[in-house]
Design a protein around this motif. Structure first.
Motif, PDB file in Angstrom:
ATOM      1  N   ALA A  30       0.831  -1.208   0.000  1.00 44.56           N
ATOM      2  CA  ALA A  30       0.000   0.000   0.000  1.00 44.56           C
ATOM      3  C   ALA A  30       0.863   1.254   0.000  1.00 44.56           C
ATOM      4  O   ALA A  30       0.571   2.225  -0.711  1.00 44.56           O
ATOM      5  CB  ALA A  30      -0.929  -0.009   1.208  1.00 44.56           C
ATOM      6  N   VAL A  31       1.939   1.235   0.787  1.00 44.89           N
ATOM      7  CA  VAL A  31       2.849   2.386   0.818  1.00 44.89           C
ATOM      8  C   VAL A  31       3.497   2.564  -0.550  1.00 44.89           C
ATOM      9  O   VAL A  31       3.621   3.692  -1.058  1.00 44.89           O
ATOM     10  CB  VAL A  31       3.930   2.193   1.899  1.00 44.89           C
ATOM     11  CG1 VAL A  31       4.969   3.318   1.816  1.00 44.89           C
ATOM     12  CG2 VAL A  31       3.294   2.166   3.281  1.00 44.89           C
ATOM     13  N   TYR A  32       3.925   1.470  -1.154  1.00 45.53           N
ATOM     14  CA  TYR A  32       4.578   1.534  -2.464  1.00 45.53           C
ATOM     15  C   TYR A  32       3.635   2.096  -3.526  1.00 45.53           C
ATOM     16  O   TYR A  32       4.034   2.954  -4.333  1.00 45.53           O
ATOM     17  CB  TYR A  32       5.052   0.141  -2.866  1.00 45.53           C
ATOM     18  CG  TYR A  32       5.621   0.068  -4.262  1.00 45.53           C
ATOM     19  CD1 TYR A  32       6.895   0.553  -4.536  1.00 45.53           C
ATOM     20  CD2 TYR A  32       4.866  -0.472  -5.312  1.00 45.53           C
ATOM     21  CE1 TYR A  32       7.416   0.500  -5.825  1.00 45.53           C
ATOM     22  CE2 TYR A  32       5.372  -0.531  -6.598  1.00 45.53           C
ATOM     23  CZ  TYR A  32       6.651  -0.042  -6.850  1.00 45.53           C
ATOM     24  OH  TYR A  32       7.157  -0.096  -8.131  1.00 45.53           O
ATOM     25  N   LEU A  33       2.389   1.634  -3.527  1.00 47.56           N
ATOM     26  CA  LEU A  33       1.426   2.089  -4.538  1.00 47.56           C
ATOM     27  C   LEU A  33       0.995   3.528  -4.291  1.00 47.56           C
ATOM     28  O   LEU A  33       0.755   4.289  -5.231  1.00 47.56           O
ATOM     29  CB  LEU A  33       0.205   1.167  -4.543  1.00 47.56           C
ATOM     30  CG  LEU A  33       0.447  -0.276  -4.992  1.00 47.56           C
ATOM     31  CD1 LEU A  33      -0.820  -1.101  -4.816  1.00 47.56           C
ATOM     32  CD2 LEU A  33       0.917  -0.319  -6.447  1.00 47.56           C
ATOM     33  N   GLY A  34       0.870   3.898  -3.005  1.00 44.66           N
ATOM     34  CA  GLY A  34       0.430   5.253  -2.688  1.00 44.66           C
ATOM     35  C   GLY A  34      -1.005   5.506  -3.104  1.00 44.66           C
ATOM     36  O   GLY A  34      -1.772   4.575  -3.381  1.00 44.66           O
ATOM     37  N   GLY A  35      -1.390   6.763  -3.162  1.00 42.72           N
ATOM     38  CA  GLY A  35      -2.695   7.155  -3.655  1.00 42.72           C
ATOM     39  C   GLY A  35      -3.859   6.472  -2.960  1.00 42.72           C
ATOM     40  O   GLY A  35      -3.891   6.344  -1.734  1.00 42.72           O
ATOM     41  N   ILE A  36      -4.815   6.009  -3.759  1.00 37.80           N
ATOM     42  CA  ILE A  36      -6.032   5.400  -3.236  1.00 37.80           C
ATOM     43  C   ILE A  36      -5.724   4.144  -2.428  1.00 37.80           C
ATOM     44  O   ILE A  36      -6.337   3.899  -1.381  1.00 37.80           O
ATOM     45  CB  ILE A  36      -7.004   5.051  -4.387  1.00 37.80           C
ATOM     46  CG1 ILE A  36      -7.411   6.322  -5.150  1.00 37.80           C
ATOM     47  CG2 ILE A  36      -8.234   4.353  -3.834  1.00 37.80           C
ATOM     48  CD1 ILE A  36      -8.178   7.324  -4.328  1.00 37.80           C
TER      49      ILE A  36
END
Length: 275
Positions: A30-36
Protein backbone atom coordinates in the motif's frame (compact mmCIF):
# COMPACT_ATOMS: atom_id res chain seq x y z
CA UNK A 1 12.23 -20.98 33.06
CA UNK A 2 11.50 -17.28 33.63
CA UNK A 3 8.17 -15.77 32.55
CA UNK A 4 10.06 -13.68 30.00
CA UNK A 5 11.48 -16.75 28.28
CA UNK A 6 8.12 -18.49 28.49
CA UNK A 7 6.63 -15.60 26.54
CA UNK A 8 9.53 -15.66 24.15
CA UNK A 9 8.97 -19.35 23.31
CA UNK A 10 5.18 -19.36 23.47
CA UNK A 11 2.64 -20.25 20.82
CA UNK A 12 1.61 -16.61 20.98
CA UNK A 13 4.95 -15.62 19.47
CA UNK A 14 4.39 -17.95 16.52
CA UNK A 15 0.95 -16.46 15.98
CA UNK A 16 2.45 -12.97 16.08
CA UNK A 17 5.00 -13.92 13.44
CA UNK A 18 2.39 -15.48 11.16
CA UNK A 19 0.08 -12.48 11.47
CA UNK A 20 2.97 -10.09 10.86
CA UNK A 21 4.02 -12.06 7.78
CA UNK A 22 0.53 -11.51 6.35
CA UNK A 23 -0.01 -7.89 7.40
CA UNK A 24 3.42 -6.43 6.66
CA UNK A 25 3.40 -7.15 2.88
CA UNK A 26 -0.09 -5.62 2.60
CA UNK A 27 1.07 -2.47 4.39
CA UNK A 28 4.30 -2.22 2.39
CA UNK A 29 2.49 -2.73 -0.93
CA UNK A 30 0.00 0.00 0.00
CA UNK A 31 2.85 2.39 0.82
CA UNK A 32 4.58 1.53 -2.46
CA UNK A 33 1.43 2.09 -4.54
CA UNK A 34 0.43 5.25 -2.69
CA UNK A 35 -2.70 7.16 -3.65
CA UNK A 36 -6.03 5.40 -3.24
CA UNK A 37 -4.45 2.10 -2.19
CA UNK A 38 -2.48 3.69 0.63
CA UNK A 39 -5.43 5.82 1.71
CA UNK A 40 -7.83 2.86 1.69
CA UNK A 41 -5.61 0.57 3.79
CA UNK A 42 -4.79 3.39 6.20
CA UNK A 43 -8.43 4.43 6.57
CA UNK A 44 -9.51 0.85 7.16
CA UNK A 45 -6.93 0.36 9.92
CA UNK A 46 -7.74 3.67 11.60
CA UNK A 47 -11.49 3.09 11.48
CA UNK A 48 -11.10 -0.25 13.23
CA UNK A 49 -8.71 1.45 15.64
CA UNK A 50 -11.31 4.12 16.40
CA UNK A 51 -13.96 1.48 17.03
CA UNK A 52 -11.62 -0.27 19.46
CA UNK A 53 -10.75 3.04 21.12
CA UNK A 54 -14.40 3.83 21.76
CA UNK A 55 -15.02 0.35 23.10
CA UNK A 56 -11.95 0.70 25.33
CA UNK A 57 -12.54 4.17 26.76
CA UNK A 58 -16.34 4.39 26.69
CA UNK A 59 -17.89 0.94 26.34
CA UNK A 60 -21.36 2.37 27.05
CA UNK A 61 -21.22 4.51 23.89
CA UNK A 62 -24.40 3.86 21.86
CA UNK A 63 -23.92 1.94 18.63
CA UNK A 64 -25.34 4.89 16.67
CA UNK A 65 -22.74 7.27 18.10
CA UNK A 66 -19.94 4.81 17.34
CA UNK A 67 -21.19 4.47 13.76
CA UNK A 68 -21.33 8.26 13.34
CA UNK A 69 -17.78 8.65 14.69
CA UNK A 70 -16.45 5.98 12.32
CA UNK A 71 -18.31 7.56 9.39
CA UNK A 72 -16.83 10.95 10.28
CA UNK A 73 -13.34 9.46 10.29
CA UNK A 74 -13.86 7.91 6.86
CA UNK A 75 -15.13 11.24 5.50
CA UNK A 76 -12.22 13.31 6.83
CA UNK A 77 -9.69 10.77 5.57
CA UNK A 78 -11.35 10.74 2.14
CA UNK A 79 -11.24 14.53 1.99
CA UNK A 80 -7.62 14.49 3.14
CA UNK A 81 -6.72 11.99 0.43
CA UNK A 82 -8.67 13.44 -2.49
CA UNK A 83 -8.24 17.14 -1.72
CA UNK A 84 -5.86 18.12 1.07
CA UNK A 85 -4.94 16.96 4.59
CA UNK A 86 -5.52 20.57 5.65
CA UNK A 87 -9.19 20.33 4.67
CA UNK A 88 -9.35 17.01 6.48
CA UNK A 89 -7.94 18.67 9.60
CA UNK A 90 -10.64 21.34 9.49
CA UNK A 91 -13.27 18.62 9.31
CA UNK A 92 -11.57 16.78 12.16
CA UNK A 93 -12.06 19.78 14.44
CA UNK A 94 -15.71 20.10 13.44
CA UNK A 95 -16.39 16.37 13.82
CA UNK A 96 -14.67 16.28 17.23
CA UNK A 97 -17.00 18.99 18.52
CA UNK A 98 -20.05 17.22 17.09
CA UNK A 99 -19.12 13.86 18.65
CA UNK A 100 -18.49 15.58 21.97
CA UNK A 101 -21.93 17.22 21.90
CA UNK A 102 -23.61 13.96 20.89
CA UNK A 103 -21.82 12.19 23.75
CA UNK A 104 -23.00 14.84 26.20
CA UNK A 105 -26.53 14.32 24.95
CA UNK A 106 -26.08 10.59 25.52
CA UNK A 107 -24.99 11.42 29.10
CA UNK A 108 -21.68 9.75 28.36
CA UNK A 109 -19.41 10.40 31.34
CA UNK A 110 -16.41 9.77 29.06
CA UNK A 111 -17.54 12.25 26.41
CA UNK A 112 -14.12 13.87 26.22
CA UNK A 113 -12.29 10.64 25.53
CA UNK A 114 -14.99 9.56 23.09
CA UNK A 115 -14.55 12.78 21.09
CA UNK A 116 -10.74 12.51 21.37
CA UNK A 117 -10.92 9.41 19.19
CA UNK A 118 -11.38 11.63 16.11
CA UNK A 119 -8.15 13.65 16.41
CA UNK A 120 -6.34 10.63 17.86
CA UNK A 121 -6.97 8.43 14.83
CA UNK A 122 -7.71 11.13 12.26
CA UNK A 123 -4.74 13.31 13.17
CA UNK A 124 -2.28 10.50 12.64
CA UNK A 125 -4.03 9.44 9.44
CA UNK A 126 -3.84 12.93 7.95
CA UNK A 127 -0.20 13.24 9.02
CA UNK A 128 0.64 9.97 7.26
CA UNK A 129 -1.28 11.05 4.14
CA UNK A 130 0.67 14.31 4.10
CA UNK A 131 3.99 12.49 4.52
CA UNK A 132 3.19 10.06 1.71
CA UNK A 133 2.20 12.97 -0.53
CA UNK A 134 5.61 14.63 -0.13
CA UNK A 135 6.88 15.09 -3.71
CA UNK A 136 9.46 12.45 -4.70
CA UNK A 137 10.29 11.57 -1.08
CA UNK A 138 6.92 10.46 0.31
CA UNK A 139 7.35 6.73 -0.19
CA UNK A 140 10.82 6.74 1.35
CA UNK A 141 9.68 8.76 4.36
CA UNK A 142 6.86 6.32 5.14
CA UNK A 143 9.13 3.30 4.68
CA UNK A 144 11.64 4.95 7.02
CA UNK A 145 8.93 5.58 9.60
CA UNK A 146 7.67 2.00 9.41
CA UNK A 147 11.20 0.64 9.70
CA UNK A 148 11.75 2.66 12.87
CA UNK A 149 8.41 1.83 14.52
CA UNK A 150 8.48 -1.87 13.65
CA UNK A 151 12.12 -2.34 14.63
CA UNK A 152 11.43 -0.53 17.90
CA UNK A 153 8.68 -3.02 18.75
CA UNK A 154 10.81 -6.02 17.78
CA UNK A 155 13.96 -4.77 19.50
CA UNK A 156 12.10 -3.84 22.67
CA UNK A 157 10.35 -7.22 22.77
CA UNK A 158 13.48 -9.29 22.21
CA UNK A 159 15.80 -7.36 24.53
CA UNK A 160 13.08 -7.04 27.16
CA UNK A 161 12.54 -10.81 27.14
CA UNK A 162 16.23 -11.67 27.14
CA UNK A 163 17.49 -9.08 29.63
CA UNK A 164 14.51 -8.18 31.79
CA UNK A 165 15.45 -5.82 34.60
CA UNK A 166 13.73 -2.75 36.03
CA UNK A 167 10.25 -1.98 34.75
CA UNK A 168 9.71 1.06 32.55
CA UNK A 169 6.22 1.93 33.78
CA UNK A 170 4.97 -0.86 36.07
CA UNK A 171 1.74 0.93 36.93
CA UNK A 172 0.81 1.12 33.24
CA UNK A 173 2.51 -1.76 31.46
CA UNK A 174 4.13 -4.35 33.75
CA UNK A 175 5.87 -6.15 30.87
CA UNK A 176 7.89 -3.20 29.55
CA UNK A 177 11.42 -2.68 30.85
CA UNK A 178 14.12 -0.05 30.55
CA UNK A 179 16.30 -2.64 28.84
CA UNK A 180 13.55 -3.15 26.27
CA UNK A 181 13.33 0.58 25.61
CA UNK A 182 17.09 0.82 25.09
CA UNK A 183 17.00 -2.25 22.84
CA UNK A 184 14.18 -0.70 20.84
CA UNK A 185 16.09 2.55 20.44
CA UNK A 186 19.20 0.70 19.30
CA UNK A 187 17.24 -1.37 16.82
CA UNK A 188 15.52 1.76 15.52
CA UNK A 189 18.89 3.45 14.93
CA UNK A 190 20.17 0.50 12.89
CA UNK A 191 17.10 -0.04 10.74
CA UNK A 192 16.21 3.64 10.55
CA UNK A 193 19.65 4.51 9.20
CA UNK A 194 19.53 1.60 6.76
CA UNK A 195 16.11 2.69 5.46
CA UNK A 196 17.16 6.33 5.14
CA UNK A 197 20.31 5.39 3.23
CA UNK A 198 18.50 2.89 0.99
CA UNK A 199 15.69 5.27 0.05
CA UNK A 200 18.00 8.14 -0.78
CA UNK A 201 18.01 10.51 2.18
CA UNK A 202 20.30 13.47 1.54
CA UNK A 203 21.79 13.19 5.02
CA UNK A 204 21.03 9.67 6.30
CA UNK A 205 23.28 10.18 9.34
CA UNK A 206 20.52 12.35 10.83
CA UNK A 207 18.48 9.16 11.08
CA UNK A 208 20.87 8.11 13.87
CA UNK A 209 19.45 10.99 15.90
CA UNK A 210 15.85 11.00 14.70
CA UNK A 211 15.30 7.23 14.91
CA UNK A 212 15.81 6.82 18.69
CA UNK A 213 13.65 9.88 19.29
CA UNK A 214 10.89 8.36 17.16
CA UNK A 215 11.39 5.09 19.05
CA UNK A 216 10.68 6.89 22.33
CA UNK A 217 7.65 8.62 20.81
CA UNK A 218 6.33 5.26 19.55
CA UNK A 219 6.82 3.74 23.01
CA UNK A 220 4.95 6.71 24.50
CA UNK A 221 2.07 5.93 22.13
CA UNK A 222 2.12 2.34 23.28
CA UNK A 223 2.08 3.37 26.95
CA UNK A 224 -0.73 5.82 26.27
CA UNK A 225 -2.98 3.05 25.01
CA UNK A 226 -1.76 0.71 27.77
CA UNK A 227 -2.98 3.21 30.37
CA UNK A 228 -6.53 2.89 29.08
CA UNK A 229 -6.31 -0.87 28.80
CA UNK A 230 -5.13 -0.98 32.39
CA UNK A 231 -7.94 1.34 33.45
CA UNK A 232 -10.50 -0.80 31.66
CA UNK A 233 -9.08 -4.06 32.99
CA UNK A 234 -8.39 -5.60 29.58
CA UNK A 235 -5.18 -7.02 28.12
CA UNK A 236 -5.81 -6.11 24.48
CA UNK A 237 -7.95 -3.58 22.65
CA UNK A 238 -9.49 -6.38 20.57
CA UNK A 239 -8.91 -9.86 19.20
CA UNK A 240 -9.09 -9.34 15.45
CA UNK A 241 -5.39 -10.15 14.86
CA UNK A 242 -4.23 -13.57 16.10
CA UNK A 243 -1.34 -13.20 18.53
CA UNK A 244 -1.46 -9.41 18.44
CA UNK A 245 -4.86 -8.51 19.84
CA UNK A 246 -6.59 -5.54 18.27
CA UNK A 247 -5.63 -3.21 15.45
CA UNK A 248 -5.15 -0.41 17.96
CA UNK A 249 -2.58 -2.56 19.76
CA UNK A 250 -0.55 -2.66 16.55
CA UNK A 251 -0.83 0.99 15.48
CA UNK A 252 -0.70 2.80 18.84
CA UNK A 253 3.02 3.55 18.45
CA UNK A 254 2.65 4.50 14.78
CA UNK A 255 -0.14 6.95 15.67
CA UNK A 256 2.16 9.03 17.87
CA UNK A 257 5.25 8.54 15.71
CA UNK A 258 3.41 9.45 12.51
CA UNK A 259 2.32 12.81 13.88
CA UNK A 260 5.80 13.52 15.26
CA UNK A 261 7.47 12.53 11.97
CA UNK A 262 5.18 14.84 9.99
CA UNK A 263 5.82 17.77 12.33
CA UNK A 264 9.57 17.16 12.15
CA UNK A 265 9.55 16.92 8.36
CA UNK A 266 7.42 20.06 8.01
CA UNK A 267 9.76 22.09 10.23
CA UNK A 268 13.31 20.95 10.98
CA UNK A 269 13.36 18.32 8.25
CA UNK A 270 12.71 20.93 5.57
CA UNK A 271 15.31 23.29 7.06
CA UNK A 272 18.03 20.66 7.18
CA UNK A 273 16.94 19.27 3.81
CA UNK A 274 17.78 15.88 5.23
CA UNK A 275 15.78 13.84 2.73
Amino acid sequence: MSPAFQRFNSTNLRLRMISAAIMAPVALLAVYLGGIAFGAVLTCALTIGLYEWLRLTAPATPTKTTAIACAFLIVLMTVGLLFSPVYGAVLAVLFTVIIFLISLRDKNENAGWTAFGIPYMGGSGLALLALRATPEDGMGLIFFLLAVVWSTDIGAFLVGCLVGGPKLAPAISPSKTWAGLIGGMGSAMIFGYAAAAFFGAEHPALALILSPVLACVAQAGDLFESHFKRRSGVKESGDIIPGHGGVLDRIDGLVFAGIFAYLFQATLGMQFNWW
